[in-house]
Structure formats: C-alpha cells, structure tokens
Design a protein around this motif. Sequence first.
Motif, PDB file in Angstrom:
ATOM      1  N   ILE A  84       0.866  -1.185   0.000  1.00 16.93           N
ATOM      2  CA  ILE A  84       0.000   0.000   0.000  1.00 16.93           C
ATOM      3  C   ILE A  84       0.899   1.230   0.000  1.00 16.93           C
ATOM      4  O   ILE A  84       1.781   1.375   0.861  1.00 16.93           O
ATOM      5  CB  ILE A  84      -0.923   0.022   1.237  1.00 16.93           C
ATOM      6  CG1 ILE A  84      -1.798  -1.244   1.272  1.00 16.93           C
ATOM      7  CG2 ILE A  84      -1.797   1.273   1.232  1.00 16.93           C
ATOM      8  CD1 ILE A  84      -2.606  -1.389   2.546  1.00 16.93           C
ATOM      9  N   ALA A  87      -2.148   5.307   3.137  1.00 15.19           N
ATOM     10  CA  ALA A  87      -3.378   4.939   3.829  1.00 15.19           C
ATOM     11  C   ALA A  87      -3.694   5.995   4.867  1.00 15.19           C
ATOM     12  O   ALA A  87      -2.790   6.556   5.495  1.00 15.19           O
ATOM     13  CB  ALA A  87      -3.244   3.570   4.486  1.00 15.19           C
ATOM     14  N   THR A 107      -9.097   5.735   3.422  1.00 13.51           N
ATOM     15  CA  THR A 107      -8.550   5.964   2.088  1.00 13.51           C
ATOM     16  C   THR A 107      -7.313   5.109   1.889  1.00 13.51           C
ATOM     17  O   THR A 107      -6.395   5.123   2.708  1.00 13.51           O
ATOM     18  CB  THR A 107      -8.183   7.446   1.892  1.00 13.51           C
ATOM     19  OG1 THR A 107      -9.343   8.243   2.094  1.00 13.51           O
ATOM     20  CG2 THR A 107      -7.655   7.690   0.491  1.00 13.51           C
ATOM     21  N   LEU A 108      -7.333   4.332   0.803  1.00 10.17           N
ATOM     22  CA  LEU A 108      -6.173   3.533   0.422  1.00 10.17           C
ATOM     23  C   LEU A 108      -5.803   3.921  -1.003  1.00 10.17           C
ATOM     24  O   LEU A 108      -6.652   3.932  -1.897  1.00 10.17           O
ATOM     25  CB  LEU A 108      -6.482   2.027   0.475  1.00 10.17           C
ATOM     26  CG  LEU A 108      -6.818   1.428   1.841  1.00 10.17           C
ATOM     27  CD1 LEU A 108      -7.146  -0.054   1.684  1.00 10.17           C
ATOM     28  CD2 LEU A 108      -5.669   1.611   2.815  1.00 10.17           C
ATOM     29  N   ASP A 109      -4.537   4.204  -1.205  1.00  8.34           N
ATOM     30  CA  ASP A 109      -4.075   4.564  -2.540  1.00  8.34           C
ATOM     31  C   ASP A 109      -2.894   3.664  -2.908  1.00  8.34           C
ATOM     32  O   ASP A 109      -1.967   3.481  -2.116  1.00  8.34           O
ATOM     33  CB  ASP A 109      -3.650   6.028  -2.585  1.00  8.34           C
ATOM     34  CG  ASP A 109      -3.256   6.449  -3.985  1.00  8.34           C
ATOM     35  OD1 ASP A 109      -4.138   6.480  -4.857  1.00  8.34           O
ATOM     36  OD2 ASP A 109      -2.062   6.723  -4.207  1.00  8.34           O
ATOM     37  N   PHE A 111      -3.072   0.290  -3.692  1.00  8.27           N
ATOM     38  CA  PHE A 111      -3.194  -1.016  -3.045  1.00  8.27           C
ATOM     39  C   PHE A 111      -2.859  -2.109  -4.054  1.00  8.27           C
ATOM     40  O   PHE A 111      -3.434  -2.171  -5.138  1.00  8.27           O
ATOM     41  CB  PHE A 111      -4.615  -1.196  -2.510  1.00  8.27           C
ATOM     42  CG  PHE A 111      -4.887  -2.552  -1.926  1.00  8.27           C
ATOM     43  CD1 PHE A 111      -4.534  -2.849  -0.625  1.00  8.27           C
ATOM     44  CD2 PHE A 111      -5.499  -3.540  -2.685  1.00  8.27           C
ATOM     45  CE1 PHE A 111      -4.789  -4.101  -0.086  1.00  8.27           C
ATOM     46  CE2 PHE A 111      -5.754  -4.788  -2.165  1.00  8.27           C
ATOM     47  CZ  PHE A 111      -5.398  -5.065  -0.852  1.00  8.27           C
ATOM     48  N   ILE A 172     -10.922   3.575  -2.249  1.00  7.71           N
ATOM     49  CA  ILE A 172      -9.742   2.799  -2.625  1.00  7.71           C
ATOM     50  C   ILE A 172      -9.449   3.120  -4.079  1.00  7.71           C
ATOM     51  O   ILE A 172     -10.296   2.908  -4.953  1.00  7.71           O
ATOM     52  CB  ILE A 172      -9.970   1.288  -2.435  1.00  7.71           C
ATOM     53  CG1 ILE A 172     -10.301   0.977  -0.972  1.00  7.71           C
ATOM     54  CG2 ILE A 172      -8.753   0.493  -2.885  1.00  7.71           C
ATOM     55  CD1 ILE A 172     -10.613  -0.484  -0.703  1.00  7.71           C
TER      56      ILE A 172
END
Length: 697
Positions: A84, A87, A107-109, A111, A172
């Motif tokens: 990841i 996050a 928020t996940l960028d 992944f 995501i």
Amino acid sequence: MKLLIKLSIAIFALLALTITLLLIFVDPNDYKSEIEAQVKTNLNRDLHIVGDIGWTFYPQLGFSSGQIELDNLSGFSQPHLVKINKASLGINILPLLKGEISIGKLTLDGFELTLLTDKNGLSNLDNMGKKSAETDQPAAVKDATPAEETVASEKDEPFFAFDKTQLAGIDINNAIIELQDLQAGSHQKITINEIKLGEFAFDKETELVINTKLVIDDLQAEIQLNSQLLVNKDMSNIKLSKLQVDTLVTGKVLPNGQLKSVLKTDVDFAVNSKKITLSDFDINTVITADNLPNKKVSTQVNATISYQLDEQLATIKALKLKVDQLELAGELSVQTANITKIRYNLVANKWDLNHYMAKAADKKDSAPADAKANETSKPSTTSSAVEQAAEVEPDLAFLHDLDIDGHLKIAGVKVDNINIGEINNHLIINKGTANVKLLTAELYQGLLTLNAQVSDSKGRNKYQATSTLKGVQIRPLLIDAAEIDLISGETNFNFKGKGQGLTATKIKQGIVGKGSFSLLDGEIYGVNIPQEIRALKAKLTGKKAPTEDNIKKTDFASLTGDFSINKGLVNNQKFLMLSPVMRLDGSGLVHIIKETLDYKLSISPLSSSKSDTDYADLNGLTIPMLIKGSFTDPKISLDTDSALKEQLKAKLDVEKKRLQEKAKQELKKYEDKIDVETQKKIKKEGKRLEDKLKKFF
C-alpha cells in the motif's frame, strides 16, 4: 442555564487539552515495531511500515501512513503479498464520549495484492497464521471457572455500541490484484480504478461504486458496479438493492468486436439462514465479432436465483433464457458436494442451429490445380489414417461425479438440411452411467424412439441402444441428411446394438447388433425395372423396342429385410421387394467404414395367365440386378443380356426336345409299313438327320 453553559465549555476545553497533550506526547511511530511484531506472530509474514505514521487534522482527526508492505515467504517470484502506497483513517472524537464509534473516511491509494502459485503448487497464502496452535492466554484465564467467566463477561461488557458504528466512507484508488499460477501457466491481472462506499451506518442505505479493469491473458474487461448497500443492526441481513453491473470485454478472441453486458438484480443475504437470493435477476449481453454468425449474438437471461451456503445448493426458478431466436424456460437446481447433483425441467422453442454452424470453406475450389491433383492422387488410406490418429476416446470418468435427473422438451430442431419435430428427452446420470431413458422425436411424418446407455468402465467406454422408426418418410430424410436420393417409402425400423469405444472409428468397427426394416408404397430411384422388362420382352419377341422412358424409378408395394452388424459390416441376409409386376429378392453387404454397397438381387417378372400383359410369357425368367458403389453415388445395373441368353437357351432346349420327339413318332409310323432292309436305311437316314439338327441347336 449559565452553569450548564460553563460546564459545556469546561468539557470542550478539557477535550481540547487532552487532544493537544496526545498530539504532543504520543508519537504513533513508537508503536511501529510492536505492530510489525504482532503481524509476524499472527500471520507468519513480515510487515514493513516504510513511511512514518502521522496524525491528520483535516478534514478530521485521524492517522495516516506512508508505504506499507507485507512480504511473501522466500522462494516466490514477487517479494510482496500486499503493498500500500498511502493509507489514512479518520476518527470523530465526540461520538466516542457517547459510546459510539464514528470512523472517518478510510482511504487507500496504490493497493496491490499479489496471489502466487509456484511450479510445485505452493501458494503464497499457505502457512499463514500463528506458527503454534497454542494460544497466548494466561494460565489464570485458561483455568477460570464458569462463575469467574460470567463475572468477567459482565465486567467486560463493551462501552462502545457496535450497532451504532458509523463510517464516513471508503475510497480505494489505483488497486491492482494480480494472480499468477506457474503450475497451470496462467496469469490474470485486475486493476481496480475505484472502490467507493458512501457514508455508512447500520439500517441505512449507502451508495456502493466499484470501477474495475480486468486483464486475463488476451482478454481485457472493464466492470462498473453500482448499488445501494443496506446492513441491519444485528448483521443478520445484508442487501444490495438496485444492483447494476456494466461490463465491457475486448480481446483477440473477439476480432474487431466486443462483449457488452448489463446485469440488474436485487441481492439479499440472510446471514443466519445462510441464504443468498437474487430476485428479478436480468442480464442482457450483446457479443459482436468478425468470427460470429452475422457478426453478432444477443442473449438475455431472466430468473429468480437462490443459493443455500450450508447446503451448497443453487436453485433457479422462472428461468427464461434467450439466445437470438433460441429460447429455453423452466427450473433448474445444482447442488455441489462430493457429487454434483443436478435436477431440471426445461422447455424450448424450435431451434434453428444453422445460424451458429461454421460454414467450412471450399478448399478444393480455392486450392491450386496442382495441389488438387496431388490431393486426389494420395491413397485414401492416408487420409483415413490421419483422421483415425486424430480421434481421441472421451474420458467419461466425470460421470462418477454427477447425479443428474432431468427432462427437456424442444419444439423442433433444424441442423443443416435436417428438420426434426418435437423432441422429448429424459436424461439420468448416476454412478458413472448416463441413461437416455426415453427420447422421442418427430421425424419426417414419423416418430423416432431411442433408449440408450453410456458408461465409464475404467476407461473402456461402453454403450448400448435400442431404437425404432415408425412411419418415417425415408426419401426426404436421406436427401436432407446425406444428399442421397435412392429410395422412398413409409419406413419402419427396429435396431438393438451395443459396443465399446466412442470414437467414430471405434463405433463403426465395434458395434454389434441386429435389426429389421420395412418400407411401404415406395420407389427405387436410378433404375426403371418395368421399362427394362418391356425392352427385354421386345428382344424375345423380335418386336421393336419400346420408347425409352426418361423416368428412372421403380414402384413397389413393400420392401422388407433383416440385417446384422458386426466388425463394420451390415449383412442384409434377407431382402425382399414385391410389386404387382415383379418380385425382387436377394442379399447384400454394406461396408460402414468404406461407405460402400454391394447387393446381388434377382428380379422375377409376374403376370397372370388369365390376362394379356406386357410381361406375359416371361414367367420363370430371372433378371440379375446389382447395386454397387458409394453411399452417395450407388450404381444400379440390370444384366438383361444374361437373362435373354438364359431365356433363349431354355426355349431352344424345349424346341429341340419337341423336334426330336416328332421325328421319333414319324419314324415309328414308317417302321410298321416297310421291310427290314428299308427300316435299316430309314434309321440310317434318321440318324443323319438328327446329326444335322444338332448343328442347328
């Protein structure tokens, strides 16, 4: 009132002071090593928090981190199981004071999830979890009495109410899921551009959006999902209402084309009963490509679908399947376990399958002349050997894993030029054996009935069948099925046979059986036997031959026969044809593998002694008839010359005997009138005359 205001200000001031002190004196990075150690203990994988863990203040208080990596065990081609880039997670403070969990947006960028299988079949998900089955509970907790556990449970009652948990949303972005199986030689890649969940709370509908790009070998797919998510407080029911999935697929298998589909349904998951229901399920698909019939195929499926998780049972009701003009409706159930159990009751309209049959290119017309010459000059055994080598015996071991009982009714089928009426079929598969208990099909004004069985006998496939034809018009059937215009009539046929091996060659060589047939009020094409008989009589009587009839056919009242099949040969032991003017009987062989005929028959003209017919004076005459050649081009010939010679020889023999008898009678008369010496002279002269007569006959 003033006291209440002052109290509120004091609480907010205390809260602000607490947060300030937390931010000043608490550094989340101090817990990085502890977090990594806990992951190592519980997952047996190394976790690396590469970037710093920091506080976030806007739009709300929370945590953020830099790059996070979860490693694979050594020996895999990719170093990371999960990666990841960024996050963040926010937390609302005020609801915590009321015992409510209000989480901000997750928020996940960047992944990335990589699922690997090596050449030995070992997955990077194997051996995850704690190394030891022993828990880390203290001995005091393990040895606690029921009373102590009750007190502990009362004391440990959570302050936070889970059913009041709220989530501001999930974002995501730029997610990638990669699946690589070195053992199977497959590789798939899924790119998820966006997974978006709106503000979530129990008993409240939340917008769910997923945009995905999928790459599987040479196929590329874009998938967009939109729905409303609803989860009740006790987590006993989860719904996806107004679910719509739009899919676009392109790739080499669809040259200059694509697959577009729209799926709509409502999904209901009853957690306690473990049942998933898809109501008002509807999916419309349009496939376009240069290699498709008319470059386009459209499909539509409507149904109500349910799946019982604990029973692994899928039930499809009110099914309506449509592929262009082909329709199928009914009910279906599939239960997967050690043995897959399938039950169905389906009804279809009339199917014209020619629309979907690939038209083979005429290679002979397109090939050069010299190539054609070379092709025709090759021995036929070469091509047959190649075809035989290409045949593969089907593996029927899968029949042992099936339990099927179903009924299918089709209004009609058209394949190539063959037209079949209503078909009814009852199929049963159980314990490695497939049984067509009864198949009936309306066929060219008649009826086909079939009972058949196919079984897997440790790789040695066996079959047996009993079939009947009743009232079938044979001529249009042969023309449509094999372009053979040889015979017509109302056909009745019975056959019972068995064999081993399911390739075309093994069936032709190995089938063993017996049968019978009868044709009524029919015609044989390619020969006009009455015309040949009239021409024969003209030769016998010395009259002018009748005008040639251009109609090359022979009528008959009945044609019957018995036959047996063994080692690729059909032995037609009894062949009898009757008509008002003749009788035809004999026997013949049919070579199934070579596709040739070899019949030797005899024609006997019939005439009544009380009437003057074209066939008078031909009683006792037998005309040989031969049928030889291929199935598609049989040659029929009558050996009238041989018949004529036999007839003339028979007549000459009769005339010779008559003259000899007459001469003897005349000599007897003279013997009584003349003397001995004269009698001797007469006998001598009679002998001389007899010798002369022999020269003529």
